[in-house]
Design an enzyme around this catalytic site. Structure first.
Site, PDB file in Angstrom:
ATOM      1  N   HIS A 115       2.072   4.826  -6.593  1.00 64.06           N
ATOM      2  CA  HIS A 115       1.352   5.608  -5.576  1.00 64.06           C
ATOM      3  C   HIS A 115       2.099   6.931  -5.388  1.00 64.06           C
ATOM      4  CE1 HIS A 115       0.007   6.591  -1.451  1.00 64.06           C
ATOM      5  NE2 HIS A 115      -0.991   5.755  -1.646  1.00 64.06           N
ATOM      6  N   ASP A 188       8.324  -0.938  -3.468  1.00 61.43           N
ATOM      7  CA  ASP A 188       7.310  -0.447  -2.541  1.00 61.43           C
ATOM      8  C   ASP A 188       6.377  -1.627  -2.270  1.00 61.43           C
ATOM      9  OD1 ASP A 188       5.020   0.496  -1.397  1.00 61.43           O
ATOM     10  OD2 ASP A 188       4.620   2.048  -2.898  1.00 61.43           O
ATOM     11  N   GLN A 191       1.465  -3.095  -0.718  1.00 58.91           N
ATOM     12  CA  GLN A 191       0.356  -4.001  -1.068  1.00 58.91           C
ATOM     13  C   GLN A 191       0.820  -5.438  -1.218  1.00 58.91           C
ATOM     14  OE1 GLN A 191      -2.603  -3.074  -0.848  1.00 58.91           O
ATOM     15  NE2 GLN A 191      -2.367  -0.846  -0.899  1.00 58.91           N
ATOM     16  N   LYS A 214      -1.384  -2.142   6.803  1.00 63.12           N
ATOM     17  CA  LYS A 214      -1.981  -2.922   5.702  1.00 63.12           C
ATOM     18  C   LYS A 214      -1.760  -4.419   5.928  1.00 63.12           C
ATOM     19  CE  LYS A 214      -1.231   0.880   2.560  1.00 63.12           C
ATOM     20  NZ  LYS A 214      -2.392   1.525   1.961  1.00 63.12           N
ATOM     21  N   CYS A 351      -4.632   7.795  -4.780  1.00 61.17           N
ATOM     22  CA  CYS A 351      -3.284   8.379  -4.683  1.00 61.17           C
ATOM     23  C   CYS A 351      -2.406   7.925  -5.842  1.00 61.17           C
ATOM     24  CB  CYS A 351      -2.615   8.041  -3.347  1.00 61.17           C
ATOM     25  SG  CYS A 351      -3.507   8.644  -1.930  1.00 61.17           S
TER      26      CYS A 351
END
Ligand code: PMP
Length: 393
Positions: A115, A188, A191, A214, A351
């Site tokens: 991303h 990261d 998600q 999220k 993104c």
């Protein structure tokens, strides 16, 4: 997962104004909020509201306890310790913090599926960026990473789960590869946290970034988890109140981590909501959510594979995310027609422009699932795609 219907009822955002269901398939962008989170936020901004850390009155002391309890809750959710959680505005700010403040800026190994928020901060902060390729089915190629890593690399920064392809990286192996050359690993986890079990100790990563919104929590808050010994080596990156030990015009000394990285009045209400979101997800069970989303991914991929004019991206075992293209239809047009059908998907580059360049396409359509998604949402998506195909002839 048991009682998906009941879970849907927990989310007021899933109903249209006229009471009809909204087929929300954009949870990877942001998740809808359960009533438990809405209630916790309402209490925190209403009856319980006060500032934290500074007040000499009881309400502020209570709010401070709630704020620090939220830090403990968030830490526990990913298997970390409370002093290792820096509250940030979200994953983006968490990665910026690390890229700017990490003292040993050298080469960082990213991957082709990152991303923008795990690309641009490293560029801005002056790191040398190397890029690990993907396997044919859209995973970060860890064999390639092993071959690329050198002693010049001080950081490896990979998406734990891709927001476009849904592919899950083997975080433990990535950590081993990074550590073998003396580098650190940032995952990261934007998600991953809402859809796969995360234990930062078992992963053996050094830093972990994620956003509350999220994870069914509020916007405006997220966290950087970092190993305590590493956070201790990092200088502050923003100055202001709450991050200091002693200030004079001649010299300022700083609070220990994590407070050193939290300048200014924090997102108090959001932190309480973040903790409530962790409670909610833990109550449903992250293993159950993972299995539930895997089932929906299977159903969706199977239905799309049955259409000969659809290209599917990402591996079969994608976590909760299905990216695809319908021949001859721009994803934006598909998204607009689906919206008329009460189905919300994401269409665009997500993104992740370097990934789009790699795939040789400008955009994909993306359906992404959450706790509340069900087979009726998948059926509505497929009906909408069939209608789009008829419109485009
Ligand atoms: N990383 C990934 C993989 C993401 O999906 C996102 C959000 N789309 C981000 C980072 C950035 O998160 P935020 O905008 O909440 O800071």
């Amino acid at each position: 997962m048991t009682q998906t219907k009941t879970r849907k009822a927990d989310f007021p955002g899933l109903l249209n104004a006229d009471g009809t269901p909204w087929h929300y398939l954009d949870s990877a962008a942001t998740a809808q909020k359960p009533q438990a989170v809405i209630d916790a936020v309402t209490r925190a901004i209403g009856a319980d509201y006060a500032t934290v850390h500074r007040g000499v009155y009881a309400r502020s002391a209570d709010m401070t306890l709630a704020f620090e309890a939220a830090r403990r809750r968030v830490a526990q959710f990913i298997g970390g310790q409370e002093q290792e959680i820096v509250f940030t505005r979200g994953a983006t700010e968490a990665i910026n913090l690390l890229a700017y403040s990490y003292p040993d800026k050298g080469r960082v190994l990213l991957s082709e599926l990152e991303h923008h928020s795990n690309i641009v901060p490293w560029q801005l902060a002056g790191w040398q960026v190397d890029v690990c390729p993907l396997t044919q089915d859209g995973r970060i190629d860890l064999d390639a990473a092993e071959a690329m890593l050198t002693r010049e690399h001080t950081m490896v920064a990979f998406a734990h789960v891709s927001n476009v392809l849904g592919s899950v990286v083997d975080g433990k192996r990535a950590a081993d590869l990074a550590h073998a050359v003396g580098a650190k690993l940032l995952l990261d986890g934007c998600q991953a946290v809402p859809r796969v079990p995360v234990d930062v100790v078992a992963l053996d990563c050094d830093f972990y970034a994620f956003s509350a919104h999220k994870l069914y929590g509020p916007t405006g808050i997220g966290a950087l988890w970092g190993r305590a010994d590493l956070l201790d080596t990092m200088p502050p990156w923003q100055g202001g109140g709450a991050m200091i030990d002693k200030v004079t015009f001649e010299k300022t000394t700083y609070a220990p981590a994590p407070q050193r990285f939290e300048a200014g009045t924090p997102s108090i209400v959001e932190a309480v909501g973040f903790a409530a979101a962790c409670d909610y997800v833990a109550e449903v069970g992250i293993e159950a959510i993972h299995a539930h989303e895997a089932d929906l991914v299977r159903q969706t991929r199977e239905a799309l594979r049955g259409m000969n004019d659809v290209t599917l991206y990402g591996p079969e075992d994608s976590a909760g995310i299905v990216s695809f293209m319908l021949d001859g239809v721009h994803p934006h047009d598909l998204g607009t027609i689906l919206d008329e059908e009460g189905v919300a998907i994401r269409a665009g580059h997500h993104c992740a422009q370097p990934l789009m360049d790699k795939l040789g396409i400008p955009a994909t359509a993306r359906a992404s699932f959450g706790i509340y998604s069900d087979a009726e949402d998948v059926a509505a998506l497929i009906r909408g795609i069939e209608r789009t195909k008829r419109i485009f002839g």
